[in-house]
Motif scaffolding. Structure first.
Motif, PDB file in Angstrom:
ATOM      1  N   LEU A   1      75.673  16.466  50.099  1.00  0.00           N
ATOM      2  CA  LEU A   1      74.860  15.281  50.360  1.00  0.00           C
ATOM      3  C   LEU A   1      75.611  13.971  50.158  1.00  0.00           C
ATOM      4  O   LEU A   1      75.089  12.912  50.449  1.00  0.00           O
ATOM      5  CB  LEU A   1      73.619  15.280  49.449  1.00  0.00           C
ATOM      6  CG  LEU A   1      72.611  16.376  49.689  1.00  0.00           C
ATOM      7  CD1 LEU A   1      71.487  16.286  48.682  1.00  0.00           C
ATOM      8  CD2 LEU A   1      72.062  16.296  51.101  1.00  0.00           C
ATOM      9  N   ARG A   2      76.820  14.044  49.648  1.00  0.00           N
ATOM     10  CA  ARG A   2      77.560  12.805  49.371  1.00  0.00           C
ATOM     11  C   ARG A   2      77.950  12.137  50.678  1.00  0.00           C
ATOM     12  O   ARG A   2      78.318  12.773  51.651  1.00  0.00           O
ATOM     13  CB  ARG A   2      78.799  13.104  48.542  1.00  0.00           C
ATOM     14  CG  ARG A   2      78.416  13.542  47.127  1.00  0.00           C
ATOM     15  CD  ARG A   2      79.592  13.813  46.277  1.00  0.00           C
ATOM     16  NE  ARG A   2      80.283  12.560  46.007  1.00  0.00           N
ATOM     17  CZ  ARG A   2      81.498  12.496  45.514  1.00  0.00           C
ATOM     18  NH1 ARG A   2      82.151  13.596  45.241  1.00  0.00           N
ATOM     19  NH2 ARG A   2      82.063  11.349  45.285  1.00  0.00           N
ATOM     20  N   SER A   3      77.851  10.823  50.694  1.00  0.00           N
ATOM     21  CA  SER A   3      78.249  10.072  51.880  1.00  0.00           C
ATOM     22  C   SER A   3      79.746   9.794  51.806  1.00  0.00           C
ATOM     23  O   SER A   3      80.380  10.017  50.788  1.00  0.00           O
ATOM     24  CB  SER A   3      77.457   8.777  51.967  1.00  0.00           C
ATOM     25  OG  SER A   3      77.568   8.047  50.769  1.00  0.00           O
ATOM     26  N   GLY A   4      80.287   9.285  52.894  1.00  0.00           N
ATOM     27  CA  GLY A   4      81.708   8.982  52.939  1.00  0.00           C
ATOM     28  C   GLY A   4      82.075   7.876  51.959  1.00  0.00           C
ATOM     29  O   GLY A   4      81.213   7.152  51.459  1.00  0.00           O
ATOM     30  N   PRO A   5      83.373   7.734  51.687  1.00  0.00           N
ATOM     31  CA  PRO A   5      83.809   6.724  50.729  1.00  0.00           C
ATOM     32  C   PRO A   5      83.464   5.313  51.210  1.00  0.00           C
ATOM     33  O   PRO A   5      83.707   4.963  52.354  1.00  0.00           O
ATOM     34  CB  PRO A   5      85.319   6.943  50.638  1.00  0.00           C
ATOM     35  CG  PRO A   5      85.690   7.723  51.832  1.00  0.00           C
ATOM     36  CD  PRO A   5      84.474   8.466  52.270  1.00  0.00           C
ATOM     37  N   GLY A   6      82.861   4.555  50.318  1.00  0.00           N
ATOM     38  CA  GLY A   6      82.575   3.159  50.611  1.00  0.00           C
ATOM     39  C   GLY A   6      81.328   2.889  51.425  1.00  0.00           C
ATOM     40  O   GLY A   6      81.010   1.734  51.676  1.00  0.00           O
ATOM     41  N   VAL A   7      80.620   3.919  51.865  1.00  0.00           N
ATOM     42  CA  VAL A   7      79.426   3.706  52.691  1.00  0.00           C
ATOM     43  C   VAL A   7      78.368   2.925  51.909  1.00  0.00           C
ATOM     44  O   VAL A   7      77.764   1.993  52.440  1.00  0.00           O
ATOM     45  CB  VAL A   7      78.846   5.043  53.212  1.00  0.00           C
ATOM     46  CG1 VAL A   7      77.482   4.863  53.838  1.00  0.00           C
ATOM     47  CG2 VAL A   7      79.805   5.668  54.204  1.00  0.00           C
ATOM     48  N   ALA A   8      78.167   3.278  50.661  1.00  0.00           N
ATOM     49  CA  ALA A   8      77.166   2.594  49.853  1.00  0.00           C
ATOM     50  C   ALA A   8      77.505   1.116  49.695  1.00  0.00           C
ATOM     51  O   ALA A   8      76.637   0.240  49.842  1.00  0.00           O
ATOM     52  CB  ALA A   8      77.050   3.263  48.480  1.00  0.00           C
ATOM     53  N   ALA A   9      78.758   0.821  49.420  1.00  0.00           N
ATOM     54  CA  ALA A   9      79.186  -0.573  49.262  1.00  0.00           C
ATOM     55  C   ALA A   9      79.068  -1.334  50.579  1.00  0.00           C
ATOM     56  O   ALA A   9      78.621  -2.494  50.595  1.00  0.00           O
ATOM     57  CB  ALA A   9      80.621  -0.628  48.738  1.00  0.00           C
ATOM     58  N   LYS A  10      79.433  -0.696  51.675  1.00  0.00           N
ATOM     59  CA  LYS A  10      79.356  -1.356  52.985  1.00  0.00           C
ATOM     60  C   LYS A  10      77.906  -1.641  53.376  1.00  0.00           C
ATOM     61  O   LYS A  10      77.598  -2.716  53.903  1.00  0.00           O
ATOM     62  CB  LYS A  10      80.046  -0.512  54.048  1.00  0.00           C
ATOM     63  CG  LYS A  10      81.550  -0.478  53.883  1.00  0.00           C
ATOM     64  CD  LYS A  10      82.193   0.501  54.835  1.00  0.00           C
ATOM     65  CE  LYS A  10      83.678   0.625  54.553  1.00  0.00           C
ATOM     66  NZ  LYS A  10      84.308   1.693  55.323  1.00  0.00           N
ATOM     67  N   LEU A  11      77.013  -0.690  53.125  1.00  0.00           N
ATOM     68  CA  LEU A  11      75.599  -0.919  53.429  1.00  0.00           C
ATOM     69  C   LEU A  11      75.016  -2.021  52.544  1.00  0.00           C
ATOM     70  O   LEU A  11      74.255  -2.870  53.022  1.00  0.00           O
ATOM     71  CB  LEU A  11      74.794   0.381  53.258  1.00  0.00           C
ATOM     72  CG  LEU A  11      74.951   1.419  54.353  1.00  0.00           C
ATOM     73  CD1 LEU A  11      74.291   2.734  53.940  1.00  0.00           C
ATOM     74  CD2 LEU A  11      74.364   0.912  55.664  1.00  0.00           C
TER      75      LEU A  11
ATOM     76  N   ALA B   1      68.747   2.258  52.383  1.00  0.00           N
ATOM     77  CA  ALA B   1      69.760   3.250  52.776  1.00  0.00           C
ATOM     78  C   ALA B   1      70.979   3.149  51.861  1.00  0.00           C
ATOM     79  O   ALA B   1      71.565   4.164  51.476  1.00  0.00           O
ATOM     80  CB  ALA B   1      70.165   3.043  54.239  1.00  0.00           C
ATOM     81  N   ALA B   2      71.338   1.923  51.490  1.00  0.00           N
ATOM     82  CA  ALA B   2      72.446   1.733  50.537  1.00  0.00           C
ATOM     83  C   ALA B   2      72.106   2.369  49.195  1.00  0.00           C
ATOM     84  O   ALA B   2      72.967   2.986  48.561  1.00  0.00           O
ATOM     85  CB  ALA B   2      72.731   0.240  50.355  1.00  0.00           C
ATOM     86  N   THR B   3      70.872   2.231  48.773  1.00  0.00           N
ATOM     87  CA  THR B   3      70.438   2.826  47.505  1.00  0.00           C
ATOM     88  C   THR B   3      70.604   4.346  47.540  1.00  0.00           C
ATOM     89  O   THR B   3      71.123   4.944  46.590  1.00  0.00           O
ATOM     90  CB  THR B   3      68.974   2.460  47.207  1.00  0.00           C
ATOM     91  OG1 THR B   3      68.851   1.038  47.172  1.00  0.00           O
ATOM     92  CG2 THR B   3      68.502   3.060  45.905  1.00  0.00           C
TER      93      THR B   3
END
Length: 192
Positions: free
Chosen positions: A110-120, A94-96
């Motif tokens: 389709l962009r996620s919220g700020p920092g979601v990728a880093a948090k996941l 999911a982070a990927t």
């Protein structure tokens, strides 16, 4: 949206792209590990039971009371490990996806919220650290003396997994040095 050569290099050569690639590789790795543990249950379940029972380790009356010889307890521990591995895979994959959305910038919806990728990513690698440093190296390794087990000694594999997660955690928490925000947040120069 087409990217110029410089803009493309800014994206694919960034720390965020490295984190995204590491999240993808480790996510797929844990998916393969979890699926393999479901396919080859006998070998891996016996390994967990052998570690918990302390059958193949150095015997000492001061530590043998720690042994768990119940096959049901070993089976539950094995199932919990496999579930945890599937959860790690899910979080890192999911982070990927979140990294791909963040890095691509297209389509915007389709962009996620700020920092979601880093948090996941951080969550996934923390889960790896809990499993391998907490579960395998601390509990299995020291409490059940896996380090001295003649049949099953997964200490080096656990350390390898913990180190990969550690690298991921370091990378994901490093500040982005070339980001506009990092430049904007520099302290004002003192006037002469």
């Amino acid at each position: 949206m087409t990217l110029s050569g410089t803009r493309m290099l800014d994206v694919v050569g960034s720390r965020r792209m490295a984190v995204a690639a590491l999240a993808a590789m480790t996510g797929f790795y844990y998916l393969f590990v979890a699926v393999t543990n479901c396919v080859d249950t006998d070998t891996n379940r016996r390994g967990v039971a052998d570690v918990l029972s302390m059958r193949s380790t150095i015997h000492h009356s001061g530590t043998e009371w720690r042994a768990i010889t119940s096959g049901n307890v070993a089976l539950v521990a094995y199932i919990l490990i496999v579930i945890w591995e599937f959860l790690i895979a899910f979080v890192l994959l999911a982070a990927t996806v979140a990294w791909i959305r963040e890095l691509s910038g297209w389509p915007r919806r389709l962009r996620s919220g700020p920092g979601v990728a880093a948090k996941l990513s951080s969550l996934g690698w923390t889960m790896v650290a809990l499993l391998f440093l907490g579960g395998f190296l601390t509990i299995a390794g020291e409490w059940f003396r896996m380090w001295a087990n003649k049949e099953v000694n997964a200490s080096s594999a656990a350390l390898q997994n913990f180190l990969i997660a550690g690298v991921g955690l370091i990378l994901v928490h490093l500040p982005e040095s070339d980001s506009p925000r990092a430049v904007d947040q520099q302290p004002p120069a003192a006037s002469s």
